[in-house]
Design a protein around this motif. Structure first.
Motif, mmCIF file in Angstrom:
data_model
loop_
_atom_site.group_PDB
_atom_site.id
_atom_site.type_symbol
_atom_site.label_atom_id
_atom_site.label_comp_id
_atom_site.label_asym_id
_atom_site.label_seq_id
_atom_site.Cartn_x
_atom_site.Cartn_y
_atom_site.Cartn_z
ATOM 1 N N UNK A 67 -1.579 9.052 25.553
ATOM 2 C CA UNK A 67 -1.063 8.122 26.562
ATOM 3 C C UNK A 67 0.464 8.104 26.553
ATOM 4 N N UNK A 68 1.046 8.139 25.368
ATOM 5 C CA UNK A 68 2.512 8.152 25.251
ATOM 6 C C UNK A 68 3.091 9.483 25.718
ATOM 7 N N UNK A 69 2.433 10.561 25.353
ATOM 8 C CA UNK A 69 2.946 11.896 25.701
ATOM 9 C C UNK A 69 2.951 12.104 27.210
ATOM 10 N N UNK A 75 8.591 11.373 21.270
ATOM 11 C CA UNK A 75 8.847 10.993 19.879
ATOM 12 C C UNK A 75 7.812 9.981 19.393
ATOM 13 N N UNK A 76 7.510 8.985 20.226
ATOM 14 C CA UNK A 76 6.498 7.984 19.856
ATOM 15 C C UNK A 76 5.116 8.611 19.763
ATOM 16 N N UNK A 100 2.158 19.711 21.511
ATOM 17 C CA UNK A 100 2.610 19.419 22.880
ATOM 18 C C UNK A 100 3.799 18.455 22.879
ATOM 19 N N UNK A 101 3.757 17.454 21.994
ATOM 20 C CA UNK A 101 4.875 16.501 21.919
ATOM 21 C C UNK A 101 6.154 17.204 21.467
ATOM 22 N N UNK A 102 6.038 18.061 20.467
ATOM 23 C CA UNK A 102 7.199 18.806 19.981
ATOM 24 C C UNK A 102 7.729 19.743 21.062
ATOM 25 N N UNK A 108 10.338 24.173 19.814
ATOM 26 C CA UNK A 108 9.285 25.170 20.020
ATOM 27 C C UNK A 108 8.787 25.793 18.718
ATOM 28 N N UNK A 109 9.687 26.003 17.759
ATOM 29 C CA UNK A 109 9.263 26.597 16.497
ATOM 30 C C UNK A 109 8.227 25.737 15.792
ATOM 31 N N UNK A 110 8.491 24.424 15.708
ATOM 32 C CA UNK A 110 7.548 23.507 15.067
ATOM 33 C C UNK A 110 6.262 23.374 15.891
ATOM 34 N N UNK A 111 6.397 23.417 17.205
ATOM 35 C CA UNK A 111 5.190 23.303 18.035
ATOM 36 C C UNK A 111 4.276 24.500 17.809
#
Length: 377
Positions: A67-69, A75-76, A100-102, A108-111
């Motif tokens: 819902x937040x994304x 971030x939340x 997806x949030x990242x 992008x690397x962390x995602x």
């Protein structure tokens, strides 16, 4: 949806009763339906109520993250997904949500790391494979991007996101024939956006597939008759066919509702000049130059003055080009030859001598001009 076992703890550290489980399940379903209906703020409120009963429920936390994304509160949202992963590190839904949030925060690397971890349970997840490929493409790792698009393509050859991902990748990396292939495959399954159709027109035009290019530009204009990109492309097709009348007719449609780009104005000026419509050509070039310096507008103006035998104006144009561009042979050889073609050999000699004087420090240019002057003398 799987109901958590009654050994889960609520926010107070107490066991969650079966009744509470049922209530959380009901709220979770309600929140899920609200998310699907794009009523994200309402969904968040429902999930918040559910967390008051069971603060560690992975379905509620993941739903709240979603819902937040969807509200771009990345971030939340990431905090919600991470809470799940703290006690369930391999939770595929939260890994994908976090990825997806990242991605929304351009990390992008962390995602990619999150998406790849989620594949451990389902290595053929088409959506995740495509997201990984998209993320690799964003960071310029085109080799890995292609690898993951190809994995997705092997699973489903008629997926619009995979086909468009590959097409865009190949276009970005200059593999334009492959780009054409995959854009056309996307059209074959019904993905017919005006952007894709216009891209295909431009790619075919670049590779001199002229009739295919015309076909796609006209297809785009059937969808949107006043689309500037398609009109510009179709005008370029007629320009390549040396049909300047039709090029002008098409390009003038753009100027009915738009001031025109520098490229449009200079090419329109060239078309007018080739048709002998010199007043219109000068107006088009000057409209471009009134905004800022433009090499091709000055060059067009120079050619026009040579076609008209206006030596003084031609030399003045060349002087401005020379100060900006240096001794580029393309800036004086063709204009000089236009003077020759109109039967003004003496004017051509004067023009070449003027150019030679400006380029006196360039042995290569002086030698080239001396040779041409000898031929004309």
């Amino acid at each position: 949806m799987i109901v958590p076992q009654d050994t889960d703890l609520n926010a107070s550290g107490m066991k969650v009763t079966d009744t509470a489980h049922a209530r959380v399940l009901e709220l979770s379903k309600q929140g899920h339906n609200l998310v699907r209906a794009k009523r994200y703020a309402e969904a968040y409120a429902v999930y918040e109520t559910a967390l008051g009963i069971d603060a560690r429920n992975p379905y509620v936390l993941t739903g709240m993250g979603d819902a937040l994304r969807y509200q771009k509160k990345f971030s939340n949202a990431a905090e919600c997904y991470r809470k799940v992963l703290d006690f369930d590190p391999e939770n595929a839904f939260s890994l994908v949500g976090l990825g997806d949030a990242l991605r929304g925060m351009y990390q992008y690397g962390e995602s990619i790391e999150c998406f790849r971890r989620s594949l451990h349970k389902n290595p053929n997840n088409l959506m995740v494979l495509t997201r990984i490929a998209d993320s690799y493409k964003k960071i310029g790792d085109y080799e890995n991007a292609e690898t993951f698009y190809k994995k997705a393509y092997a699973i489903r050859q008629k997926d619009r996101y995979v086909l468009l991902g590959l097409a865009d990748l190949y276009k970005t990396t200059g593999q334009e024939l492959l780009a054409i292939e995959y854009y056309e495959k996307s059209l074959a399954i019904g993905v017919s956006t005006i952007t894709i159709v216009t891209i295909l027109g431009n790619l075919h035009l670049k590779h001199e597939n002229f009739e295919q290019a015309r076909h796609y530009f006209e297809m785009a204009l059937q969808q949107e008759p006043h689309n500037n990109h398609a009109l510009y492309g179709l005008g370029n097709y007629y320009r390549r066919m040396c049909n300047y009348e039709r090029a002008v007719e098409v390009w003038e449609q753009i100027l009915q509702h738009d001031s025109g780009t520098p490229n449009l104005l200079t090419r329109l000026g060239d078309a007018y000049r080739n048709l002998g419509r010199f007043d219109a050509a000068e107006h088009a070039y000057q409209s471009c130059l009134d905004r800022s310096y433009d090499k091709f507008a000055f060059l067009g103006m120079l050619k026009m003055h040579c076609q008209l035998g206006q030596l003084k104006e031609a030399c003045a144009c060349y002087d401005k080009l020379f100060r900006k561009e240096g001794g580029d042979t393309r800036l004086f050889m063709e204009p000089g030859e236009l003077l020759v073609e109109r039967g003004s050999k003496d004017l051509a000699l004067e023009f070449f001598r003027h150019v030679q004087l400006l380029n006196k420090n360039s042995e290569e240019v002086c030698s080239l001009i001396s040779e041409r002057i000898s031929e004309l003398s």
